[in-house]
Motif scaffolding. Structure first.
Motif, PDB file in Angstrom:
ATOM      1  N   SER A 206       0.849  -1.195   0.000  1.00 38.81           N
ATOM      2  CA  SER A 206       0.000   0.000   0.000  1.00 38.81           C
ATOM      3  C   SER A 206       0.879   1.236   0.000  1.00 38.81           C
ATOM      4  N   ILE A 207       0.398   2.267  -0.675  1.00 35.87           N
ATOM      5  CA  ILE A 207       1.149   3.509  -0.844  1.00 35.87           C
ATOM      6  C   ILE A 207       0.225   4.679  -0.565  1.00 35.87           C
ATOM      7  N   SER A 208       0.685   5.592   0.277  1.00 34.20           N
ATOM      8  CA  SER A 208      -0.027   6.843   0.521  1.00 34.20           C
ATOM      9  C   SER A 208       0.752   7.968  -0.140  1.00 34.20           C
ATOM     10  N   ILE A 209       0.107   8.740  -0.992  1.00 35.29           N
ATOM     11  CA  ILE A 209       0.762   9.908  -1.589  1.00 35.29           C
ATOM     12  C   ILE A 209      -0.095  11.146  -1.335  1.00 35.29           C
ATOM     13  N   CYS A 210       0.565  12.236  -0.969  1.00 38.75           N
ATOM     14  CA  CYS A 210      -0.143  13.456  -0.621  1.00 38.75           C
ATOM     15  C   CYS A 210      -0.140  14.428  -1.791  1.00 38.75           C
ATOM     16  N   LEU A 211      -1.285  15.005  -2.063  1.00 40.71           N
ATOM     17  CA  LEU A 211      -1.418  15.983  -3.137  1.00 40.71           C
ATOM     18  C   LEU A 211      -1.309  17.422  -2.627  1.00 40.71           C
ATOM     19  N   SER A 212      -1.536  17.616  -1.331  1.00 40.98           N
ATOM     20  CA  SER A 212      -1.626  18.970  -0.774  1.00 40.98           C
ATOM     21  C   SER A 212      -0.323  19.441  -0.146  1.00 40.98           C
ATOM     22  N   LYS A 213       0.770  18.717  -0.372  1.00 45.87           N
ATOM     23  CA  LYS A 213       2.078  19.191   0.090  1.00 45.87           C
ATOM     24  C   LYS A 213       2.834  19.715  -1.123  1.00 45.87           C
ATOM     25  N   SER A 214       3.891  19.033  -1.513  1.00 48.44           N
ATOM     26  CA  SER A 214       4.748  19.574  -2.574  1.00 48.44           C
ATOM     27  C   SER A 214       4.044  19.745  -3.915  1.00 48.44           C
ATOM     28  N   LEU A 215       2.985  18.973  -4.149  1.00 48.37           N
ATOM     29  CA  LEU A 215       2.291  19.066  -5.434  1.00 48.37           C
ATOM     30  C   LEU A 215       1.327  20.247  -5.499  1.00 48.37           C
ATOM     31  N   GLY A 216       1.082  20.906  -4.366  1.00 49.02           N
ATOM     32  CA  GLY A 216       0.401  22.192  -4.386  1.00 49.02           C
ATOM     33  C   GLY A 216      -1.111  22.184  -4.461  1.00 49.02           C
TER      34      GLY A 216
END
Length: 353
Positions: A206-216
């Motif tokens: 499983s992978i969690s990736i955040c959109l609201s950090k470095s991706l803006g």
């Protein structure tokens, strides 16, 4: 402790916010994409933008499915609940976000305990994991999950070596343990290490990736896994109150970010290294952690982190004291080259009192 003081610096009106890469605001182009989104009810699975975002992310990493959630804390906590049973134990680094900054969620949401390992700037290794696995003994909790964080927030944006991750995966496979990655800033690691997403999809359950950090993006994170896992995760998301309705307006921001905001992360990394280099020579700095990505953490000397942050705020620079003598600066897409130059000027004009 002595407090540093500033030399004569003007132009204080420009706020430079280094507190986190979560403070970014949508670019005009991202806002336009959001406004043009076609939406529906996502709880019914009928939001086209959400479906597109989930499929885009899953395909990027070579996973079967993905789930859009409000936050990275939620995606991590959903994964932990899906992988564990009450009374189990989760292995992670002592500085891991899932332990330090998710409100005790492992205990509250999953009823699990945590085996904390003293890693290298937030990174654990295969031998540590192997030695931390509990024996089959009714007196001990059952080890059921291994989690890593890449990049490591409290590790100063440090990146794992992929070969070490493969070794940890082998330990997990040998012991029948799922392997989860808190990839809140995984794209920073991919850019810094010149790596691609698909090998990570192959390695992790499983992978969690955040959109609201470095991706803006203004809101949102994604949880990736196989179809069976994501089906279970969707039920847990509902249990946690994370079901959203016409959320395609936010999903459209995520689609735009995946298309336009990944390659530019190298700019943030370069800016962070410039600031880190400037801090290295300052008398009020004891040590600067190695700068690999967009996070700069340094230890203060003869002043507290809190006092230094207050002085920087007086000069319209916002920073974050993460420990009594540690200050964190995080670069992001709202920080321009001009802001970096001004910040370095201010840092170099700090003098010990």
């Amino acid at each position: 402790m002595h407090s540093p003081k500033f030399g004569s610096i003007t132009n204080k009106h420009m706020i430079i916010d280094f507190r986190s890469d979560t403070v970014t605001r949508p670019t005009p182009a991202m806002l336009e994409a959001m406004m043009k989104a076609t939406v529906g009810d996502d709880v019914f699975g009928e939001d086209p933008a959400v479906n597109e975002l989930e499929q885009t992310a899953a395909t990027l990493f070579g996973k079967e499915a993905a789930l859009f959630c409000p936050s990275g804390t939620m995606t991590n906590q959903i994964a932990i609940k899906c992988h564990t049973q009450p009374g189990d134990e989760v292995i992670c680094d002592a500085d891991a976000h899932i332990y330090q900054y998710e409100g005790g969620g492992i205990a509250a949401n999953s009823g699990a305990s945590v085996k904390l390992l003293p890693g290298d700037r937030g990174r654990i290794n295969a031998l540590q994991v192997e030695q931390a696995i509990q024996p089959d003994d009714v007196h001990r909790p059952r080890t059921s999950l291994v989690c890593v964080e890449n990049t490591s927030n409290r590790g100063g944006g440090s990146c794992y070596d992929f070969e070490e991750l493969k070794k940890i995966k082998q330990v997990c496979d040998n012991n029948g343990l799922p392997f989860h990655i808190d990839g809140a800033r995984l794209f920073n690691a991919l850019v810094a290490k010149n790596e691609t997403p698909r090998p990570y999809g192959e390695l992790f359950d499983s992978i969690s990736i955040c959109l609201s950090k470095s991706l803006g993006c203004p809101v949102g994170s994604l949880l990736l896994g196989d179809a069976r896992f994501i089906k279970k995760a969707k039920r847990v998301r509902k249990l946690f109150g994370g079901g959203m309705r016409q959320v395609g307006y936010l999903a459209a921001a995520g689609i735009y970010a995946l298309q336009h905001h990944i390659e530019r992360l190298s700019e943030d990394h370069e800016h962070a290294k410039m600031i880190g280099a400037a801090l290295q020579t300052q008398t009020y700095v004891e040590r600067v952690m190695p700068v690999e990505t967009n996070i700069v953490i340094f230890e203060t000397k003869e002043t507290s982190a809190k006092d230094l942050v207050a002085l920087l705020k007086d000069q319209s620079i916002l920073a974050y004291a993460i420990a009594p003598t540690k200050v964190r600066l995080v670069l992001h897409l709202d920080i321009t080259k001009e802001m970096v130059t001004r910040t370095i000027q201010i840092l170099e004009n700090l003098k010990s009192a």
